[in-house]
Design an enzyme around this catalytic site. Structure first.
Site, PDB file in Angstrom:
ATOM      1  N   ARG A  54     -74.623  -7.579 -32.823  1.00 45.19           N
ATOM      2  CA  ARG A  54     -74.113  -6.203 -32.867  1.00 45.19           C
ATOM      3  C   ARG A  54     -73.196  -5.887 -31.703  1.00 45.19           C
ATOM      4  NH1 ARG A  54     -78.219  -6.463 -35.595  1.00 45.19           N
ATOM      5  NH2 ARG A  54     -78.919  -7.710 -33.853  1.00 45.19           N
ATOM      6  N   THR A  55     -73.626  -6.216 -30.487  1.00 48.37           N
ATOM      7  CA  THR A  55     -72.870  -5.767 -29.316  1.00 48.37           C
ATOM      8  C   THR A  55     -71.511  -6.452 -29.268  1.00 48.37           C
ATOM      9  OG1 THR A  55     -74.970  -5.425 -28.183  1.00 48.37           O
ATOM     10  CG2 THR A  55     -73.001  -5.438 -26.818  1.00 48.37           C
ATOM     11  N   LYS A  82     -69.190 -28.585 -18.402  1.00 52.02           N
ATOM     12  CA  LYS A  82     -68.723 -29.535 -17.374  1.00 52.02           C
ATOM     13  C   LYS A  82     -69.216 -29.144 -15.995  1.00 52.02           C
ATOM     14  CE  LYS A  82     -64.334 -30.054 -19.841  1.00 52.02           C
ATOM     15  NZ  LYS A  82     -62.920 -29.702 -19.766  1.00 52.02           N
ATOM     16  N   ARG A 103     -72.326 -10.112 -20.883  1.00 53.28           N
ATOM     17  CA  ARG A 103     -73.770 -10.175 -21.163  1.00 53.28           C
ATOM     18  C   ARG A 103     -74.315 -11.411 -20.480  1.00 53.28           C
ATOM     19  NH1 ARG A 103     -76.996  -9.354 -26.768  1.00 53.28           N
ATOM     20  NH2 ARG A 103     -76.489  -7.235 -26.180  1.00 53.28           N
ATOM     21  N   HIS A 136     -78.968  -1.999 -20.336  1.00 50.83           N
ATOM     22  CA  HIS A 136     -78.053  -2.239 -21.459  1.00 50.83           C
ATOM     23  C   HIS A 136     -77.374  -0.888 -21.712  1.00 50.83           C
ATOM     24  CE1 HIS A 136     -76.260  -3.637 -25.041  1.00 50.83           C
ATOM     25  NE2 HIS A 136     -77.292  -4.192 -25.647  1.00 50.83           N
TER      26      HIS A 136
HETATM   27  C1  NCD Z   1     -80.829  -5.708 -27.823  1.00 52.56           C
HETATM   28  C2  NCD Z   1     -80.573  -6.521 -26.568  1.00 52.56           C
HETATM   29  O1  NCD Z   1     -79.792  -7.461 -26.590  1.00 52.56           O
HETATM   30  O2  NCD Z   1     -81.180  -6.152 -25.576  1.00 52.56           O
HETATM   31  N1  NCD Z   1     -79.940  -5.968 -28.869  1.00 52.56           N
HETATM   32  C3  NCD Z   1     -78.806  -5.230 -28.942  1.00 52.56           C
HETATM   33  O3  NCD Z   1     -77.914  -5.356 -28.124  1.00 52.56           O
HETATM   34  N2  NCD Z   1     -78.728  -4.302 -29.921  1.00 52.56           N
HETATM   35  C4  NCD Z   1     -82.223  -5.643 -28.256  1.00 52.56           C
HETATM   36  C5  NCD Z   1     -82.986  -6.916 -28.408  1.00 52.56           C
HETATM   37  O4  NCD Z   1     -82.462  -8.017 -28.268  1.00 52.56           O
HETATM   38  O5  NCD Z   1     -84.170  -6.796 -28.720  1.00 52.56           O
END
Ligand code: NCD
Length: 316
Positions: A54-55, A82, A103, A136
Site C-alpha cells: 500500500r505505502t 555487493k 522505509r 509511520h
Molecule cells: C503497516 C506497516 O508497514 O507498518 N502497513 C502499512 O503501511 N499499511 C502495518 C503492518 O505492516 O502491519
C-alpha cells in the site's frame, strides 16, 4: 521540510492537509488527469528496505497523479548485495530527487539520512514511510483523515486493538489522535502486546484521556472507531509468545464483536490483515479499511504538494 514524525507538523497543518486532501479527491473524481500540471518537475526517490504494498504503491500513484516522476528502487537487484552501505545507497537514490521516501527497520534512519543528504542537497525532503516499530507518520495522516472524513471531527473515541507493542501505525496514531482531541482506548489482547508507556505518557501529556483494557468487548459499544492491527511477527513478538497467544485467543474483529460495536462506528485497519480481521466483516457498512487505504493516495498527494509548496487551491 521533512516529514519523519507526526511531531513535525502542527494540528493546524494537519487540518490544512485534510482540506487539501478533500479537494484533491473531488478534483480527481471528476478528472483523473486534473492535477498532472502541479508537480511535473518533481522527482521522488523511493527507498523501501522492508516489504510494502500500500505505502509504496500509493506514493507511486500520488506522484504520478501530480505529473511528477517516481524513482523506484528494487532492493533485491541493487548494489546492497555487493555490500554498499545504506548511506551510499541513499546518496545514489536521492541524486536529483526533491523528495526521498524511506522505509527501513532501523529507528532513527530517516533523521540520519536527512543530515547526510542535506550536505549536498539542502532542500531535499525526507518522508518516513515506516521505521521499525517506531513511527509511520504518513499512515497516521491517512488514518486521521479517514476519521475526519467519516465523522467531520477528530475528537472521537478510538479503540486501538491488536499488537500495540510492536505496531508502528498504532504508535503514530496514538500520538496524532491524542493531540487532535481523541479519547484513546488501548485494548491489547495480552500484556506483552500492550502500548508502550512512552506513548501513553505522550498522549496523557497532550491532555487526552487514555483507558487501558484487555477486554475490547466491554467497551465496544462506546467506541467510534475500532482500529485493529495484525500481530507483528517480524518485530520481536517472540515465537513462543505468539504460539501461546494464538492457541488461547479469540483475538480479532469478528461478526460477534461487530454485534457489540457502536452501530455508528467505523472499523479501520492499516492492512495487511492476516487473521485478526474476519473477511465476513467486509460487507458491513462500518468497514472502512479499503476506503482508508485508498485515502493513502490522496493524503500523500496533499503531503507532496505541501512539501513542494504548491497548494492546489488557496487557503481559506
Ligand atoms: C503497516 C506497516 O508497514 O507498518 N502497513 C502499512 O503501511 N499499511 C502495518 C503492518 O505492516 O502491519
Amino acid at each position: 521540510m521533512s516529514y519523519i514524525s507526526v511531531d513535525d507538523r502542527s494540528n493546524e497543518q494537519f487540518m490544512e492537509l485534510f482540506k487539501q486532501t478533500a479537494e484533491i479527491k473531488t478534483q480527481l473524481s471528476v478528472n483523473k488527469g486534473a492535477l498532472r500540471h502541479v508537480c511535473p518537475d518533481v522527482m521522488m526517490g523511493m527507498m523501501f528496505y522492508e516489504p510494502s504494498t500500500r505505502t509504496s504503491g500509493s506514493f507511486n500513484k500520488a506522484i504520478t497523479f501530480l505529473g511528477g516522476m517516481p524513482a523506484p528502487f528494487d532492493i533485491s537487484t541493487s548494489s546492497i548485495a555487493k555490500g554498499e552501505t545504506l548511506e551510499d545507497t541513499a546518496r545514489m537514490i536521492a541524486m536529483a530527487c526533491d523528495i526521498l521516501v524511506v522505509r527501513h527497520s532501523g529507528e532513527g534512519t530517516c533523521r540520519t539520512l536527512e543530515t547526510i543528504l542535506r550536505q549536498s542537497n539542502p532542500n531535499i525532503s525526507i518522508i518516513n514511510a515506516g521505521e521499525g516499530k517506531g513511527e509511520h507518520p504518513t499512515q497516521a495522516l491517512l488514518d486521521m483523515y479517514t476519521i475526519w472524513e467519516n465523522f467531520g471531527r477528530t475528537d472521537v473515541t478510538i479503540g486501538l486493538y491488536g499488537d500495540l507493542a510492536h505496531g508502528r501505525t498504532a504508535h503514530s496514531l496514538i500520538k496524532l489522535a491524542s493531540r487532535m482531541g481523541a479519547t484513546i482506548v488501548c485494548a491489547a489482547p495480552r500484556a506483552e502486546l500492550e502500548m508502550p508507556q512512552e506513548y501513553i505518557r505522550y498522549a496523557r501529556d497532550k491532555g487526552a484521556k487514555v483507558i487501558v483494557t484487555d477486554n475490547i468487548e466491554s467497551v465496544a459499544g462506546d467506541l467510534d472507531v475500532i482500529y485493529t492491527t495484525r500481530l507483528q511477527r517480524e518485530r520481536g513478538a517472540s515465537q513462543d509468545k505468539i504460539e501461546a497467544f494464538e492457541a488461547g485467543s479469540g483475538y480479532g474483529v469478528t461478526p460477534a464483536l461487530m454485534k457489540l460495536f457502536n452501530p455508528k462506528g467505523i472499523v479501520m485497519h492499516p492492512l495487511p490483515r492476516v487473521d485478526e480481521l474476519s473477511v465476513e466483516v467486509d460487507a458491513d457498512p462500518r468497514a472502512k479499511y479499503f476506503q482508508q487505504a485508498e485515502n493513502g493516495i490522496y493524503t500523500r498527494m496533499a503531503l507532496i504538494v505541501s512539501e513542494m509548496n504548491r497548494p492546489i487551491f488557496a487557503k481559506a
